[in-house]
Design a protein around this motif. Structure first.
Motif, PDB file in Angstrom:
ATOM      1  N   ASN A   1      -0.355   2.486   7.495  1.00  0.00           N
ATOM      2  CA  ASN A   1      -1.619   1.908   7.036  1.00  0.00           C
ATOM      3  C   ASN A   1      -1.877   2.222   5.568  1.00  0.00           C
ATOM      4  O   ASN A   1      -2.386   1.383   4.825  1.00  0.00           O
ATOM      5  CB  ASN A   1      -2.754   2.414   7.923  1.00  0.00           C
ATOM      6  CG  ASN A   1      -2.616   1.888   9.336  1.00  0.00           C
ATOM      7  OD1 ASN A   1      -2.335   0.706   9.536  1.00  0.00           O
ATOM      8  ND2 ASN A   1      -2.756   2.762  10.321  1.00  0.00           N
ATOM      9  N   ALA A   2      -1.514   3.415   5.152  1.00  0.00           N
ATOM     10  CA  ALA A   2      -1.648   3.777   3.741  1.00  0.00           C
ATOM     11  C   ALA A   2      -0.725   2.904   2.883  1.00  0.00           C
ATOM     12  O   ALA A   2      -1.113   2.419   1.821  1.00  0.00           O
ATOM     13  CB  ALA A   2      -1.333   5.260   3.544  1.00  0.00           C
ATOM     14  N   ASP A   3       0.500   2.691   3.356  1.00  0.00           N
ATOM     15  CA  ASP A   3       1.421   1.812   2.628  1.00  0.00           C
ATOM     16  C   ASP A   3       0.861   0.396   2.544  1.00  0.00           C
ATOM     17  O   ASP A   3       0.976  -0.266   1.515  1.00  0.00           O
ATOM     18  CB  ASP A   3       2.786   1.759   3.332  1.00  0.00           C
ATOM     19  CG  ASP A   3       3.591   3.037   3.159  1.00  0.00           C
ATOM     20  OD1 ASP A   3       3.205   3.884   2.326  1.00  0.00           O
ATOM     21  OD2 ASP A   3       4.612   3.188   3.854  1.00  0.00           O
ATOM     22  N   ALA A   4       0.265  -0.065   3.631  1.00  0.00           N
ATOM     23  CA  ALA A   4      -0.251  -1.439   3.675  1.00  0.00           C
ATOM     24  C   ALA A   4      -1.368  -1.640   2.646  1.00  0.00           C
ATOM     25  O   ALA A   4      -1.356  -2.606   1.887  1.00  0.00           O
ATOM     26  CB  ALA A   4      -0.749  -1.771   5.076  1.00  0.00           C
ATOM     27  N   ILE A   5      -2.322  -0.717   2.597  1.00  0.00           N
ATOM     28  CA  ILE A   5      -3.425  -0.916   1.657  1.00  0.00           C
ATOM     29  C   ILE A   5      -2.934  -0.751   0.206  1.00  0.00           C
ATOM     30  O   ILE A   5      -3.432  -1.432  -0.702  1.00  0.00           O
ATOM     31  CB  ILE A   5      -4.655  -0.028   1.991  1.00  0.00           C
ATOM     32  CG1 ILE A   5      -5.872  -0.485   1.165  1.00  0.00           C
ATOM     33  CG2 ILE A   5      -4.390   1.440   1.763  1.00  0.00           C
ATOM     34  CD1 ILE A   5      -6.290  -1.942   1.386  1.00  0.00           C
TER      35      ILE A   5
END
Lengths: 447, 447
Positions: free
Chosen positions: A352-356
């Motif tokens: 999720n951190a990579d996605a944002i």
């Protein structure tokens, strides 16, 4: 009270919310912060003064029961007010639903509110002017400087919420082979500089208060967020080099000519441009990714320390606060089995951190290049109509910003598929003759 | 002699070849190396003892006129000798052309030869046991430790050829915002450990001398390269965790059972397995990428310092030596306009360094998982026949390994397209009934 002592490095937004939540759970918390106590006056030069707080951040604040206190400090922003060069400004709403808006909030103001809350707990020690200089991750031990003294402290665990330049993460880098520590930092060839619009004479806001303003210009832009005192904080996002480069615009004459050419509608609002421009520093815009986030079941990094992102989705702070909410959920499930908690947390959160981070980079190009172009405006028009008519439809922006229960990674995947379909449909000449229900049916049936 | 003084940090393979070439061009060169003078005895624990030297490395050595000296230290390896579990070993040639082979060479032996060459020049100062601890990139100034003393030196420029843990690169990391320094390090979940096969009693090699041996086993493998003294250096590439993990194989009993099950054909050659296994360290396998490679026209990094790669294409050393050849070409063109030289060099080289890094990762999976599978063997069979019958056809491996005039990036792009076509054609049941000329015509016409 529980016997575990938790050392938090960094009393920024993420660290101070984490301190509150862990104190509520009965842990002994010691927070080390290198800056002076902000209750004695604010010192925050060079960092962005206001931020966009949205649903994910608010939901995280609410896990500690402090959403309401914070909302008092906020100005709603209902959409982007676009100021096209040579055209009239127009508002592009963030959502077709009236209840979906984002909030302009002062970083130091929010931080102060969180520090005050944290300090209400007997089991929270706040240690200001205490600069952590090294971390022994295997022992959860820190060394810090207080004045001229170098002191030590040891906890059951150490959590680094100390931002993009994290000392705790640096300690992980120092254990590269033991941890197989993957790390990347990537910078845009653009930087940023802050300027401001002063309050109107006699008080109030000189331009629309409840909006995030954008003056787009192809490869560069300025944005503005409102402050409670009637001022706006402007941020110039410009390349370092080239015609619009910070390194090129290095005399008053060049700057004047440039603003007259590219920002004529903004210029009347910033008579003090020259002082601010030449006084304020240029900041860099970087993305930091790393893995693992935990070491030996003793050390963990959260927030910008583990995932610094560029500001173009207005999600950096929200993602950091959301870390606290997810960490709290994992803690609820696994108690104080720290190695388990850390491992489950990082594995739940990393994608999720990579996605944002990736969405924020995408949005840099969208805001800069596309907010005033035809295809983009067609798409936004349809998206607004869809959100008005079909309350369960969420655009990519809305999924990311207004659906806090949907993890970023899923918001990204679904949002990107929606965008593909929309851009394809809006590319047709009769795009506005297609019944809205047809758009809706294709979009809602994405698996 | 020219007046510019060049400080080189690190007298490894890249640094010592660079020193020779710059000395030949008349520069004053000072080389700082933290290890003792290897002419007094070799100390190289934990680093791989032999390496595969191929056409790119040889071509680079020849720019300094020292290819012949080096070839005397080499053992040709004509192909991979595959030892499938439960099957008979078979040789898979590297190329269909007899003149295309790679060379097993001793790292310390090659380094020693280069140091001896460098020391023949009056304008080269070799400073051993001198550990560079910091670099001022804006002034081309270094601080180094010699015994208990901390000393300084200043050059016109500083070039870091100090490997994956580069101090010069660390100085660039310290200038992150000024340089917008992009950086990534990524580790495989596999590590490596060195073992050996001793020479045969009475001298000679116990297994085929002129080959690179592989014992593939799905997710792990052992390889062997021959040494001049009749021994082989074995390298175990295993995961850290799981059944085959270094962390799991932690008793003699477990190790014995494991080798009996997975490496039965190798076991008789390594009666000393247990001592070596438990004495030798486990190394990590990482890829480092960064950009820029130069700072302020004063500092530059080359070789592993700027692009450390995993060893699975046998190209790490070759890429580092090729850096010297390309740097020398740029120098020939731009003289001592260092900022220009550095900028042109990094921009010529970066995409090629990225390409070989990615190819090396690909080959990790190929060597481990596919060298003994049917589709792969079909493809290799056709490739061999093509290279034998059509001398201008080069497989991906051959483009990378035997075509030193073709930049890595182009070799990668062309090679990948060839592989796609070959795998598609070899997937057909009648793949060996297709005339070889048909394969050739499709492959050679890739643009």
């Amino acid at each position: 009270m529980k016997k575990d002592k938790i050392i938090i490095v960094g009393a920024g937004l993420c660290g101070s919310l984490l301190a509150i939540r862990l104190a509520q759970r009965g842990f002994h918390v010691a927070v080390y912060e290198r800056r002076p106590d902000m209750r004695k006056g604010v010192e925050d030069a060079g960092r962005s003064i206001n931020l966009a707080l949205s649903a994910r951040g608010l939901m995280a604040l609410e896990t500690a029961g402090i959403k309401k206190i914070v909302l008092e400090e906020c100005i709603p922003m209902r959409g982007r007010m676009i100021h096209p060069l040579g055209g009239n400004p127009f508002l592009s709403n963030y959502s077709g639903r009236a209840e979906d808006y984002i909030n302009s909030v002062s970083r130091p103001g929010l931080n102060l509110a969180l520090i005050k809350e944290a300090d209400k707990f007997e089991n929270v020690e706040l240690k200001f002017e205490s600069k952590v200089i090294s971390v022994d991750l295997e022992k959860a031990k820190i060394k810090y400087q207080l004045g001229s003294k170098t002191l030590e402290d040891q906890g059951t665990i150490v959590i680094g919420t100390d931002g993009a330049g994290s000392v705790v993460r640096r300690a992980m880098m120092g254990q590269t082979t033991k941890l197989l520590f993957n790390y990347s930092q990537h910078f845009l060839r653009h930087g940023y500089k802050e300027l401001s619009i002063h309050p109107a004479v006699g008080g109030g806001w000189k331009i629309e208060k409840e909006a995030l303003h954008i003056w787009p210009n192809g490869s560069f832009m300025i944005i503005a967020l409102p402050n409670l005192d009637g001022s706006f904080t402007l941020t110039m996002f410009h390349p370092f080099e080239g015609e619009a480069g910070f390194n090129t615009l290095n005399t008053k004459e060049k700057l004047k000519a440039f603003f007259e050419k590219f920002y004529p509608s903004l210029l009347p609002h910033i008579p003090h441009l020259y002082e601010e421009y030449f006084e304020n520093p240029v900041g860099t815009l970087g993305t930091i990714k790393c893995y693992p986030w935990q070491a030996f079941g003793k050390g963990l990094i959260m927030g910008d320390a583990s995932h610094a992102i560029v500001p173009f989705y207005g999600q950096g702070m929200n993602a950091s606060l959301e870390d606290v909410r997810i960490f709290d959920e994992v803690l609820e499930q696994y108690g104080d089995d720290w190695e388990k908690v850390f491992t489950v947390f990082q594995d739940a959160r990393k994608a999720n951190a990579d996605a944002i981070a990736d969405l924020a980079i995408d949005n840099f190009y969208e805001m800069r290049d596309h907010v005033d172009d035809v295809a983009f405006m067609r798409k936004r028009k349809i998206e607004m109509q869809l959100e008005q008519q079909f309350p369960d439809y969420y655009s990519k922006y809305s999924l990311v910003t207004f659906q806090p229960n949907l993890p970023y990674e899923q918001a990204m995947k679904r949002g990107r598929k929606q965008d593909e379909i929309l851009l394809e449909m809006c590319g047709q000449n009769d795009f506005d003759k297609i019944p809205l229900a047809d758009y809706y049916n294709r979009l809602i049936n994405i698996i």
